[in-house]
Design an enzyme around this catalytic site. Structure first.
Site, PDB file in Angstrom:
ATOM      1  N   GLU A   1      62.390 121.396 -31.288  1.00  0.00           N
ATOM      2  CA  GLU A   1      61.425 122.030 -32.194  1.00  0.00           C
ATOM      3  C   GLU A   1      60.415 122.881 -31.425  1.00  0.00           C
ATOM      4  O   GLU A   1      60.150 124.030 -31.795  1.00  0.00           O
ATOM      5  CB  GLU A   1      60.674 120.968 -33.012  1.00  0.00           C
ATOM      6  CG  GLU A   1      61.528 120.150 -33.976  1.00  0.00           C
ATOM      7  CD  GLU A   1      62.255 120.980 -35.028  1.00  0.00           C
ATOM      8  OE1 GLU A   1      61.845 122.126 -35.281  1.00  0.00           O
ATOM      9  OE2 GLU A   1      63.247 120.491 -35.583  1.00  0.00           O
TER      10      GLU A   1
ATOM     11  N   ASN B   1      60.251 126.984 -31.427  1.00  0.00           N
ATOM     12  CA  ASN B   1      59.045 127.682 -31.882  1.00  0.00           C
ATOM     13  C   ASN B   1      58.635 128.796 -30.911  1.00  0.00           C
ATOM     14  O   ASN B   1      58.291 129.896 -31.336  1.00  0.00           O
ATOM     15  CB  ASN B   1      57.880 126.694 -32.053  1.00  0.00           C
ATOM     16  CG  ASN B   1      57.925 125.988 -33.395  1.00  0.00           C
ATOM     17  OD1 ASN B   1      58.739 126.319 -34.250  1.00  0.00           O
ATOM     18  ND2 ASN B   1      57.053 125.014 -33.574  1.00  0.00           N
TER      19      ASN B   1
ATOM     20  N   ARG C   1      63.548 129.372 -41.821  1.00  0.00           N
ATOM     21  CA  ARG C   1      62.810 128.234 -41.291  1.00  0.00           C
ATOM     22  C   ARG C   1      62.292 127.381 -42.433  1.00  0.00           C
ATOM     23  O   ARG C   1      62.190 127.852 -43.560  1.00  0.00           O
ATOM     24  CB  ARG C   1      61.636 128.708 -40.410  1.00  0.00           C
ATOM     25  CG  ARG C   1      62.024 129.790 -39.397  1.00  0.00           C
ATOM     26  CD  ARG C   1      62.092 129.274 -37.976  1.00  0.00           C
ATOM     27  NE  ARG C   1      62.876 128.099 -37.768  1.00  0.00           N
ATOM     28  CZ  ARG C   1      64.143 128.094 -37.322  1.00  0.00           C
ATOM     29  NH1 ARG C   1      64.788 129.176 -37.086  1.00  0.00           N
ATOM     30  NH2 ARG C   1      64.758 126.958 -37.116  1.00  0.00           N
TER      31      ARG C   1
HETATM   32  N1  ATP Z   1      54.813 128.793 -30.058  1.00  0.00           N
HETATM   33  C1  ATP Z   1      54.349 129.406 -31.170  1.00  0.00           C
HETATM   34  N2  ATP Z   1      53.854 130.676 -31.102  1.00  0.00           N
HETATM   35  C2  ATP Z   1      53.381 131.293 -32.211  1.00  0.00           C
HETATM   36  N3  ATP Z   1      53.382 130.741 -33.451  1.00  0.00           N
HETATM   37  C3  ATP Z   1      53.874 129.488 -33.585  1.00  0.00           C
HETATM   38  C4  ATP Z   1      54.378 128.758 -32.461  1.00  0.00           C
HETATM   39  N4  ATP Z   1      54.791 127.537 -32.902  1.00  0.00           N
HETATM   40  C5  ATP Z   1      54.548 127.519 -34.225  1.00  0.00           C
HETATM   41  N5  ATP Z   1      54.005 128.674 -34.648  1.00  0.00           N
HETATM   42  C6  ATP Z   1      53.562 128.982 -36.054  1.00  0.00           C
HETATM   43  O1  ATP Z   1      53.416 127.762 -36.746  1.00  0.00           O
HETATM   44  C7  ATP Z   1      54.249 127.742 -37.911  1.00  0.00           C
HETATM   45  C8  ATP Z   1      54.752 126.345 -38.177  1.00  0.00           C
HETATM   46  O2  ATP Z   1      55.649 125.873 -37.170  1.00  0.00           O
HETATM   47  P1  ATP Z   1      56.725 124.759 -37.521  1.00  0.00           P
HETATM   48  O3  ATP Z   1      57.571 124.527 -36.321  1.00  0.00           O
HETATM   49  O4  ATP Z   1      56.054 123.587 -38.128  1.00  0.00           O
HETATM   50  O5  ATP Z   1      57.578 125.445 -38.681  1.00  0.00           O
HETATM   51  P2  ATP Z   1      58.624 126.659 -38.544  1.00  0.00           P
HETATM   52  O6  ATP Z   1      58.952 126.913 -37.128  1.00  0.00           O
HETATM   53  O7  ATP Z   1      58.076 127.814 -39.305  1.00  0.00           O
HETATM   54  O8  ATP Z   1      59.904 126.091 -39.309  1.00  0.00           O
HETATM   55  P3  ATP Z   1      60.944 125.005 -38.702  1.00  0.00           P
HETATM   56  O9  ATP Z   1      60.366 124.450 -37.442  1.00  0.00           O
HETATM   57  O10 ATP Z   1      61.066 123.968 -39.772  1.00  0.00           O
HETATM   58  O11 ATP Z   1      62.199 125.734 -38.477  1.00  0.00           O
HETATM   59  C9  ATP Z   1      55.331 128.771 -37.629  1.00  0.00           C
HETATM   60  O12 ATP Z   1      55.913 129.301 -38.804  1.00  0.00           O
HETATM   61  C10 ATP Z   1      54.549 129.823 -36.820  1.00  0.00           C
HETATM   62  O13 ATP Z   1      53.822 130.666 -37.683  1.00  0.00           O
HETATM   63 MG    MG Z   2      59.525 125.378 -35.880  1.00  0.00          MG
END
Ligand code: ATP
Ligand code: MG
Lengths: 105, 145
Positions: free
Chosen positions: B48, B52, B106
């Protein structure tokens, strides 16, 4: 990730083998969509028996498949889910929406 | 607390490295003799965090990701994943279940999964500077019969 489909009497069974992460998800989704569009099944079953790993990318894939099946007025279920993917699905709340059976059940 | 072992790896934000990263951590964590469930939880959480950075931190280019793992004498493992990408404006909001900027590819469940599978999760981020995710989990000693 490897994907194979089997269509019989209105029911499309798709077996996903290997690891379902973001790297694998895009191609997997394309293949699933192609199969659904080809057969327009009444019922689609994702069989996770050979799934060795799944992260949240799998949740989005199941939801997209669910929506695609709704569009063709069919149903989706997921079967033979091993423990690791099951924990991810449990955490996701998706179980309220889609019929999911664990491996061995 | 005393660090008993560590690793540090750096890789470009290519999606092929998602499997590499989680499997490296799984091999490293094996020294603690975790259960299959504990190992699965760690692998999922690493997947995860790294995904990200690949998807959100560097959406249009390839950037650097640095991952560190440390083992402590109390049998806990700490994993940090750092990128120098676009960062997060509102971290608290980003960590809410179902919050996503990634559209229908996502599900917005990455942070909630890391939070529930690990004992602790810390996220530090600054817009246009980057993001660091630090998570920790203690592995119980197995009772030998
Ligand atoms: N390393 C990062 N850099 C920039 N933005 C991030 C980063 N990690 C998370 N985010 C932001 O936080 C949000 C939530 O992250 P999360 O991992 O909970 O969900 P997701 O990645 O959108 O979906 P999923 O992990 O279920 O595929 C993301 O949609 C993004 O906007
Ligand atoms: Mg994610």
């Amino acid at each position: 990730m490897n994907i194979s489909g089997d269509y019989r009497e209105g029911k499309l069974t798709i077996v996903l083998s290997g690891e379902l992460d973001h790297h694998a998800a895009r191609r997997a989704m394309r293949e699933i969509e192609t199969q659904i569009d080809t057969y327009l099944p009444r019922e689609c079953v994702l069989d996770f028996i050979k799934l060795q790993f799944m992260d949240s990318s799998g949740i989005a894939l199941i939801l997209k498949t669910y929506k695609r099946m709704k569009e063709v007025e069919g149903n989706l279920s997921v079967k033979n889910v091993p423990p690791q993917p099951m924990r991810v699905l449990d955490a996701s709340g998706i179980l309220r929406l889609i019929k999911i059976r664990e491996a061995g059940k | 607390m005393k660090v008993t072992n560590y690793i540090k790896i750096e890789f470009p934000s290519r999606s092929a490295n998602e499997a590499l990263a989680r499997n490296v951590v799984a091999c490293f964590a094996a020294q603690l003799d975790p259960t299959l469930q504990e190992l699965g939880d760690i692998k999922t959480s690493v997947s995860e965090a790294v995904t990200n950075s690949i998807v959100h931190a560097y959406p249009n280019d390839i950037g650097r990701i640095c991952m560190k793992c440390r083992l402590f004498e109390d049998r806990s493992i700490e994993i940090s994943v750092k990128d120098w990408g676009r960062g997060i404006k509102d971290v608290e909001k980003a960590m809410e279940p179902l919050y996503t900027t990634g559209g229908d590819d996502r599900s917005g469940m990455g942070f909630p999964i890391m939070e529930s599978f690990m004992d602790s999760l810390k996220v530090r981020s600054q817009p246009d500077k980057g993001t660091t995710v630090i998570m920790r989990k203690k592995i119980a000693r197995k009772i030998v019969k």
